[in-house]
Design an enzyme around this catalytic site. Structure first.
Site, mmCIF file in Angstrom:
data_model
loop_
_atom_site.group_PDB
_atom_site.id
_atom_site.type_symbol
_atom_site.label_atom_id
_atom_site.label_comp_id
_atom_site.label_asym_id
_atom_site.label_seq_id
_atom_site.Cartn_x
_atom_site.Cartn_y
_atom_site.Cartn_z
ATOM 1 N N ASP A 37 35.184 69.613 22.769
ATOM 2 C CA ASP A 37 34.159 70.605 22.408
ATOM 3 C C ASP A 37 32.852 70.136 23.043
ATOM 4 O O ASP A 37 32.869 69.185 23.838
ATOM 5 C CB ASP A 37 34.078 70.694 20.860
ATOM 6 N N ASP A 96 45.422 61.319 16.372
ATOM 7 C CA ASP A 96 45.495 61.966 17.690
ATOM 8 C C ASP A 96 45.102 63.441 17.581
ATOM 9 O O ASP A 96 45.962 64.306 17.490
ATOM 10 C CB ASP A 96 46.935 61.816 18.206
ATOM 11 N N LYS A 101 51.206 57.410 14.637
ATOM 12 C CA LYS A 101 50.300 58.416 15.201
ATOM 13 C C LYS A 101 50.366 59.660 14.313
ATOM 14 O O LYS A 101 51.430 60.224 14.102
ATOM 15 C CB LYS A 101 50.718 58.785 16.619
ATOM 16 N N LYS A 157 42.627 64.786 19.739
ATOM 17 C CA LYS A 157 42.223 65.228 21.093
ATOM 18 C C LYS A 157 40.993 66.121 21.056
ATOM 19 O O LYS A 157 41.031 67.262 21.539
ATOM 20 C CB LYS A 157 43.369 65.990 21.770
ATOM 21 N N THR A 163 51.141 64.810 29.136
ATOM 22 C CA THR A 163 52.388 64.385 29.784
ATOM 23 C C THR A 163 53.408 65.522 29.894
ATOM 24 O O THR A 163 54.421 65.390 30.577
ATOM 25 C CB THR A 163 53.030 63.208 29.019
ATOM 26 N N ARG A 199 59.978 62.122 19.278
ATOM 27 C CA ARG A 199 61.321 62.622 19.020
ATOM 28 C C ARG A 199 62.418 61.584 19.210
ATOM 29 O O ARG A 199 63.427 61.608 18.498
ATOM 30 C CB ARG A 199 61.584 63.872 19.866
HETATM 31 O O1 C5P Z 1 58.329 63.545 20.893
HETATM 32 P P1 C5P Z 1 57.533 62.880 21.974
HETATM 33 O O2 C5P Z 1 57.834 61.399 22.111
HETATM 34 O O3 C5P Z 1 57.560 63.642 23.268
HETATM 35 O O4 C5P Z 1 56.035 62.964 21.397
HETATM 36 C C1 C5P Z 1 54.916 62.547 22.125
HETATM 37 C C2 C5P Z 1 53.712 62.607 21.243
HETATM 38 O O5 C5P Z 1 52.586 62.208 22.006
HETATM 39 C C3 C5P Z 1 53.384 63.988 20.683
HETATM 40 O O6 C5P Z 1 52.864 63.778 19.366
HETATM 41 C C4 C5P Z 1 52.282 64.519 21.573
HETATM 42 O O7 C5P Z 1 51.353 65.309 20.861
HETATM 43 C C5 C5P Z 1 51.592 63.235 22.027
HETATM 44 N N1 C5P Z 1 50.913 63.285 23.319
HETATM 45 C C6 C5P Z 1 51.559 63.608 24.514
HETATM 46 N N2 C5P Z 1 50.856 63.646 25.696
HETATM 47 C C7 C5P Z 1 49.554 63.338 25.710
HETATM 48 C C8 C5P Z 1 48.905 62.999 24.515
HETATM 49 C C9 C5P Z 1 49.628 62.967 23.335
HETATM 50 O O8 C5P Z 1 52.760 63.858 24.507
HETATM 51 N N3 C5P Z 1 48.887 63.315 26.847
#
Ligand code: C5P
Length: 237
Positions: free
Chosen positions: A65, A60, A33, A62, A124, A215
């Protein structure tokens, strides 16, 4: 062995750090991603670089607009040949319909396989207090389901949602609808800024199509072992 159900987030700031992470993960990860951090720093070159290495890419960004701008923005991104693109469902039904139609027409006109188009439902990282603070009176779960239905009505291929909402979306939107879930935390790993989280096995059990893991992989002492542990957990379901 790599499994397209695992999408590793390349949330790193530079080309060098991205290349190092991809090299360390090697053949354990087939899907990446690329989000705002890397895309805004490097532009489309990073997507091309991954595609040249036969990796799949979820771009990603998002998009949120007016319908015309989102539709045209997606057509520009299409030329990078990502495998998944996304818009924010908060842009509403008309925006999502225009986005889907514009992307499909451009892909056909340019002879490019059409990427999957999915909609972000509710981030999330948001919890009930964050949601109420925006003036919403219903629950996050209801909003996510409503937005997933709208995305499906607009012709999108799926949504991004937390694993906590996945079972209900799967029930309502059916087996073919893509549900991509961030907010994945293997047992014992910090939640960081995420609020609606679940383990890899929990998310797969709930019906997720693909998991986005950031992460828990890239910040691990040994990212490859962390990715392999996530894969094992997914495959054990
Ligand atoms: O580090 P972590 O596993 O929390 O990263 C989650 C990834 O998913 C990040 O790149 C974040 O931008 C993305 N994301 C998210 N929630 C969403 C859409 C995308 O955490 N609804």
């Amino acid at each position: 062995m790599a499994d397209d159900r695992l999408i590793a987030a390349l949330d790193v700031p530079t080309r060098t750090s991205a290349e190092q992470l991809v090299a360390r993960l090697g053949d354990s990860v087939s899907y990446y991603k690329v989000g705002m951090e890397l895309f805004y720093a490097l532009g489309g070159g990073i997507v091309t670089w991954l595609k040249e290495r036969e990796k799949k890419v979820f771009l990603d960004l998002k998009l949120h607009d007016i319908p015309n701008t989102v539709g045209n923005g997606l057509c520009s991104l299409l030329r990078l040949r990502p495998d998944i693109l996304n818009v924010h469902t908060a842009g509403g039904l008309r925006m999502m319909k225009t986005a889907s139609e514009a992307l499909h027409s451009a892909a056909e006109a340019e002879g490019i396989p059409c990427p999957k188009l999915i909609g972000v439902t509710v981030l999330t990282s948001m919890d009930a207090d964050d949601w109420a603070g925006l003036g919403h009176t219903g629950t996050i779960a209801d909003a996510v389901l409503r937005r997933a239905r709208l995305a499906q009505e607009a012709g999108l291929d799926g949504v991004v949602a937390s694993p906590a909402e996945t079972a209900e979306i799967r029930r309502v939107c059916g087996e073919d609808f893509l549900i991509v879930t961030p907010g994945i935390r293997p047992a014992g790993v910090s939640n960081d800024d995420q609020r609606r989280v679940m383990t890899p096995a929990g998310a797969i059990r709930a019906g997720a199509s693909q998991l986005v893991v950031g992460r828990a992989i890239y910040a691990a002492a040994d990212p490859r072992t962390a990715a392999e542990d996530v894969l094992k957990e997914m495959e054990s379901v």
